[in-house]
Design an enzyme around this catalytic site. Structure first.
Site, PDB file in Angstrom:
ATOM      1  CB  SER A   1      40.884  13.473  29.123  1.00 31.51           C
ATOM      2  OG  SER A   1      41.969  12.926  28.396  1.00 31.51           O
TER       3      SER A   1
ATOM      4  CG  MET B   1      49.841   8.493  27.981  1.00 34.28           C
ATOM      5  SD  MET B   1      48.696   7.403  27.132  1.00 34.28           S
ATOM      6  CE  MET B   1      47.123   8.032  27.760  1.00 34.28           C
TER       7      MET B   1
ATOM      8  CG  MET C   1      44.447   5.614  37.019  1.00 35.88           C
ATOM      9  SD  MET C   1      44.055   6.961  35.880  1.00 35.88           S
ATOM     10  CE  MET C   1      43.574   6.090  34.400  1.00 35.88           C
TER      11      MET C   1
ATOM     12  CG  HIS D   1      42.948  14.875  32.693  1.00 35.16           C
ATOM     13  ND1 HIS D   1      43.316  14.725  34.008  1.00 35.16           N
ATOM     14  CD2 HIS D   1      43.284  13.713  32.078  1.00 35.16           C
ATOM     15  CE1 HIS D   1      43.845  13.525  34.192  1.00 35.16           C
ATOM     16  NE2 HIS D   1      43.846  12.883  33.031  1.00 35.16           N
TER      17      HIS D   1
ATOM     18  CG  ASP E   1      45.393  11.734  29.872  1.00 39.23           C
ATOM     19  OD1 ASP E   1      45.511  11.486  31.079  1.00 39.23           O
ATOM     20  OD2 ASP E   1      44.287  11.862  29.304  1.00 39.23           O
TER      21      ASP E   1
ATOM     22  CG  HIS F   1      46.981  11.312  34.467  1.00 41.08           C
ATOM     23  ND1 HIS F   1      45.974  10.498  33.966  1.00 41.08           N
ATOM     24  CD2 HIS F   1      47.736  10.511  35.269  1.00 41.08           C
ATOM     25  CE1 HIS F   1      46.133   9.268  34.433  1.00 41.08           C
ATOM     26  NE2 HIS F   1      47.188   9.242  35.217  1.00 41.08           N
TER      27      HIS F   1
ATOM     28  CG  MET G   1      49.249   7.708  32.804  1.00 44.68           C
ATOM     29  SD  MET G   1      47.840   7.653  31.688  1.00 44.68           S
ATOM     30  CE  MET G   1      47.755   9.371  31.246  1.00 44.68           C
TER      31      MET G   1
ATOM     32  CG  ASP H   1      41.653   9.774  33.966  1.00 47.00           C
ATOM     33  OD1 ASP H   1      40.891   9.738  32.986  1.00 47.00           O
ATOM     34  OD2 ASP H   1      42.877   9.981  33.879  1.00 47.00           O
TER      35      ASP H   1
HETATM   36  C1  DX5 Z   1      43.541   7.089  30.231  1.00 48.82           C
HETATM   37  C2  DX5 Z   1      43.641   8.560  30.476  1.00 48.82           C
HETATM   38  C3  DX5 Z   1      42.340   9.225  30.529  1.00 48.82           C
HETATM   39  C4  DX5 Z   1      41.532   9.136  29.247  1.00 48.82           C
HETATM   40  C5  DX5 Z   1      40.103   9.000  29.646  1.00 48.82           C
HETATM   41  O1  DX5 Z   1      44.766   6.484  30.513  1.00 48.82           O
HETATM   42  O2  DX5 Z   1      44.300   8.818  31.700  1.00 48.82           O
HETATM   43  O3  DX5 Z   1      42.445  10.581  30.958  1.00 48.82           O
HETATM   44  O4  DX5 Z   1      41.677  10.239  28.412  1.00 48.82           O
HETATM   45  O5  DX5 Z   1      39.346   8.798  28.494  1.00 48.82           O
HETATM   46  P1  DX5 Z   1      37.814   8.358  28.564  1.00 48.82           P
HETATM   47  O6  DX5 Z   1      37.086   9.390  29.314  1.00 48.82           O
HETATM   48  O7  DX5 Z   1      37.450   8.263  27.131  1.00 48.82           O
HETATM   49  O8  DX5 Z   1      37.774   7.013  29.263  1.00 48.82           O
HETATM   50 ZN    ZN Z   2      44.228  10.842  32.560  1.00 44.37          ZN
END
Ligand code: DX5
Ligand code: ZN
Length: 218
Positions: free
Chosen positions: A6, A33, A133, A29, A31, A62, A64, A171
């Site tokens: 990620s 948001m 998750m 990956h 993210d 991903h 969010m 994740d």
């Molecule tokens: C959290 C993200 C993850 C995050 C994971 O909402 O979806 O992908 O980057 O980070 P680590 O591996 O540090 O928990």
């Molecule tokens: Zn993620």
């Protein structure tokens, strides 16, 4: 088995460098948001498009975000290999997954830790990936919630029963210690942010995660 770093844990002003450093992983990956679905903000389609241009490996996006029914197809159109949206945010998850597949992406559905998996088991043929998750979405660096593992067990049983090609992804809080717990519970696709980008050698971290997962997978 797949390791998807990620880039939430990468250096955003040196993103191209950091993405090149994880070329031995399976997918990047990404993210997305929106500061509404989760209380954090990252980037949108313009940035993801540029990441797609420079990345040596395919993108695992991903989302969010609120209203994925409206926004998710755009990420498939820019060439993301997989696009995962949240069950809690989608108005019509099946219609959206069909649209993503039609565009040519793998369609993923994500479940927050408090969201039950049972209603989705019979919908598995509609998806290419289920993301369980293992932290509350929004931030990297949180602790792995083993309380989510029974969901993976139910999913793994259903995937085995149906013979579907559905990837089971975890994740959040995935590191060399917790990855084995997730692999034993049935996960085959592992997202890791901090555990990959900590220290000077992301490729070595990826290799360590891969061997830890392999020694626990079925
Ligand atoms: C959290 C993200 C993850 C995050 C994971 O909402 O979806 O992908 O980057 O980070 P680590 O591996 O540090 O928990
Ligand atoms: Zn993620």
């Amino acid at each position: 088995m797949r390791i998807n770093p990620s880039i939430l844990a990468a250096d955003f002003v040196n993103l191209q460098r950091d993405i090149e450093g994880i070329a031995t992983a399976d997918l990047v990956h990404v993210d997305v948001m929106d500061n509404h679905f989760v209380p954090n903000l990252t980037f949108g389609p313009q940035m993801v498009g540029r990441i797609q241009d420079v990345s040596p490996i395919p993108l695992d996006v991903h989302l969010m975000i609120d209203d994925p029914d409206r926004w998710a197809p755009g990420y498939a159109e820019l060439g993301a290999y997989s696009v995962t949206f949240h069950a809690e945010a989608a108005k019509d998850a099946v219609a959206l997954a069909r649209r993503l597949r039609e565009i040519g992406a793998r369609a993923g559905i994500a479940l927050k830790p408090g969201t039950a998996v049972e209603p989705y088991l019979e919908l598995l043929p509609e998806f290419d990936q289920v993301l369980v998750m293992t932290v509350e979405p929004g931030f990297g660096g949180q602790s792995f919630l083993s309380s989510t593992m029974p969901k993976l067990g139910l999913l793994r049983t259903e995937v085995a029963r149906t013979g579907l090609d559905v990837w089971l992804q975890v994740d959040g809080g995935v590191d060399a210690d917790t990855i084995g717990i997730a692999a034993e519970a049935g996960a085959d696709t592992f997202v890791a942010g901090s555990a990959v980008f900590r220290g000077p050698d992301p490729a070595a971290n990826i290799a360590a995660l891969r061997s830890a997962a392999a020694s626990h997978s079925h």
